[in-house]
Design an enzyme around this catalytic site. Structure first.
Site, short mmCIF file in Angstrom:
data_model
loop_
_atom_site.label_atom_id
_atom_site.label_comp_id
_atom_site.label_asym_id
_atom_site.label_seq_id
_atom_site.Cartn_x
_atom_site.Cartn_y
_atom_site.Cartn_z
N ASP A 9 0.89 -1.16 0.00
CA ASP A 9 0.00 0.00 0.00
C ASP A 9 0.93 1.21 0.00
OD1 ASP A 9 -1.67 2.08 0.61
OD2 ASP A 9 -2.35 1.29 2.54
N LYS A 71 3.00 11.14 -3.54
CA LYS A 71 1.85 10.53 -4.22
C LYS A 71 0.90 11.60 -4.77
CE LYS A 71 -1.64 7.01 -3.23
NZ LYS A 71 -2.02 6.03 -2.20
N GLU A 172 -7.10 0.59 -4.19
CA GLU A 172 -7.05 0.45 -2.72
C GLU A 172 -8.37 -0.06 -2.14
OE1 GLU A 172 -5.71 4.37 -1.77
OE2 GLU A 172 -3.70 3.96 -2.56
N ASP A 194 -12.83 5.00 2.00
CA ASP A 194 -11.38 5.03 2.19
C ASP A 194 -10.89 6.47 2.27
OD1 ASP A 194 -8.65 4.80 2.01
OD2 ASP A 194 -8.61 3.59 0.20
#
Ligand code: AMP
Length: 560
Positions: A9, A71, A172, A194
């Site tokens: 992850d 990211k 994810e 999420d």
């Protein structure tokens, strides 16, 4: 020796690696037994590269050379509004490179964003190898469900630079659903909420046994825990200005300290009603005297500040229900994923929006990596030869059943191998429509949003002039009819076309979005049947030479 595939992850704030062990998936921890590792890379004056917790410590004293939240930048061209906005907030300098790449300048190095992420991935690989006591080269890496093609490609590139064979990129929330549902023989509709450090994603899935079918996905790559930190930071800056007349916004080091303290305050307020902090020597006044910040925040006040951000997540949930064409009350379970779901306001709001208590049986920080590890093991099993059959002669009678102890084999006796574990089947969707530019500044949709992947669509293109041997089209992802309002991915170039009169040559171009969510194209001359050269030149993409070179030049850093 059993082979492992890492489930990684790769988060905005933290990254987690897991692997499927005989007893099930497990998070791999470092020497201090920590699973999540800060996705932070710091370039030390000595030339060494620190990653993870050590880098996080450096961030406070060497912000300009410490890269975090990569990211948020990955797969985005330098000139994009998002990068331009982040460049103003980050203490590390960024410039535009060839092909509009985002380049980060630290010390005397120029790094692309995938290279920075490669350091993080390599760090996770080192941690995993230490725990598993073997070399691990294969990985499944997760990305936010609404990452576009360029962001997925850049993540694949990061894996490659880190020396990993990336078997699959998975979303994810889908990974999280896998961790919840694998092996449970479920028959339910699950919504994964999420809320991480940098992104928010919602995915609605239907789980039938081992089939995980995504009904819809929606999200915002610019909505996450960092935004709460910024709200608290703004309060701190305003208060500091009022108390001391010192404007911390002009002071990069002070801002970094405040960012870190703001995050602590936010996390404290998840466990208590009030947070009291003193930031000593945040700055120095004109007379050289140290200026401290005394800051108090009540949870109620934080919640008033945070409300707007939390509400945005539900507008995205509404969008997902619309896409899935189902009402909210048919969802059987709501699973919470990501560190920001620890915020009480988020939990309460989820409970009231869905009118049910959310599932939180798996640690929200680890669930995505665990799901990726399950998928990794399943992909490995799909390619691994079946275990060799035993040479047992007589049929076996065993008394094994529920509650019965396993009977060890007699000397020389062989048993049939255990039945293979059921392998999950993931049926995911593409988060955004894929389109090409057409006349008048419009975009024509080729593959619509929410189409199940792999998805394929053929379009016929024809050169617009006599004798034209190459033609290019701008491609984008997004939902607007206007091309410019979408995210431009780059150009599709068809070359080596047969020279002919206008309209005579017709090229069939097949667009495919594969199981990684990555765009592939191939083209064929309709008349001759000959395959044509078709390449996609992505904006901000790395060249092949850059891929191999910089990581080796600096050397992977950070031990476990
Ligand atoms: P993730 O991307 O899932 O690792 O989530 C990281 C985000 O979760 C960061 O913004 C953290 O500050 C936030 N976070 C972690 N723990 C807590 C907590 N106890 N309360 C509030 N936010 C948290």
């Amino acid at each position: 020796m059993a082979e492992f595939v890492l489930g990684i992850d790769l988060g905005t704030s933290n990254s987690v690696a897991a692997a499927e062990r005989p007893d099930g998936p497990e998070v791999l921890v470092d020497a201090e037994k920590r699973g999540p590792q800060p996705s932070i890379v710091s370039f030390h004056p000595s030339g060494s590269v620190l990653v993870g917790h050590e880098a996080k410590r450096r961030r406070l004293i060497d912000a300009e050379n410490t890269i975090y939240s990569a990211k948020r930048l990955i797969g985005r061209p330098f000139s994009s509004p998002e990068v331009q906005k982040i460049a103003k907030q980050m203490p590390y300098p960024m410039v535009g490179g060839d092909n509009d790449q985002t380049i980060i300048e630290v010390r005397d190095q120029r790094l692309t964003v995938p290279e920075v992420s490669a350091f993080v991935l390599h760090h996770m690989k080192v941690i995993a190898e230490r725990t598993l006591r073997q070399t691990v080269n294969k990985a499944v890496i997760t990305v936010p469900a609404n990452f576009n093609d360029a962001q997925r490609n850049a993540t694949l590139a990061a894996g490659e630079i880190a020396g990993l064979d990336v078997l699959r990129i998975i979303n994810e929330p889908t990974a999280a659903a896998l961790a919840y549902g694998h092996g449970k023989k479920m028959d339910r509709k699950v919504l994964v909420y999420d809320f991480g450090g940098g992104t928010f994603d919602v995915t609605i899935l239907e789980i039938h046994g081992e089939v995980f079918e995504v009904l819809a996905t929606a999200g915002d790559t610019y909505l996450g825990g960092d935004d709460f930190d910024v709200l608290i930071m703004d309060r701190m800056v305003a208060q500091f200005l009022e108390q001391t007349r010192y404007d911390a916004r002009q002071d990069g080091a002070a801002m970094e300290r405040l960012r870190s303290v703001a995050e602590q305050v936010k996390c404290q307020l998840s466990g208590q009603g009030r947070s009291v902090v003193q930031v000593q020597e945040l700055a120095y006044g004109p007379d050289g005297a140290a200026l401290n910040l005394d800051f108090v925040l009540q949870r109620d006040d934080f919640e008033k500040l945070a409300e707007g951000l939390v509400d945005r997540t539900f507008a995205i949930c509404d969008e997902a229900f619309k896409l899935a064409q189902i009402p909210i009350n048919v969802v059987d379970e709501v699973a919470l994923v990501g560190g920001s779901t620890r915020i009480p306001l988020v939990r309460e709001s989820v409970r009231s929006y869905f009118a049910r208590a959310p599932l939180a049986t798996i640690n929200p920080d680890e669930v995505v990596a665990l799901g990726a590890a399950i998928q990794g093991a399943s992909l490995l099993a799909a390619v691994a030869p079946p275990p060799s059959l035993p040479t047992a002669s007589a049929p076996q009678t065993t008394l094994q059943g529920r509650g019965m102890p396993a009977i060890p084999p007699a000397p020389g006796e062989t048993r049939p191998p255990p039945p293979p574990k059921p392998r999950p089947l993931l049926l995911d969707v593409t988060p955004m429509s894929l389109g090409v530019a057409i006349v008048g500044g419009y975009a024509k949709v080729i593959i619509p949003r929410n189409a199940q992947v792999p998805a394929e669509q053929m379009e016929v293109f024809s050169p617009g002039a006599d004798g034209q041997t190459s033609v290019s089209f701008r491609i984008c992802q997004g939902e607007s009819q206007r091309f410019e309002e979408n995210t431009e991915l780059g150009e599709l170039i068809l070359a080596g076309l047969r020279p002919a009169a206008r309209g005579e040559v017709k090229i069939e171009v097949t667009f495919e979005i594969d199981t990684n969510g990555v765009l592939k194209v191939h083209a064929k001359d309709e008349t001759t049947g000959r395959m044509q050269d078709a390449t996609i030149k992505l904006r901000g993409e790395l060249g092949a030479s850059e891929m191999s070179d910089a990581f080796e030049r600096i050397g992977p850093g950070g031990g476990a």
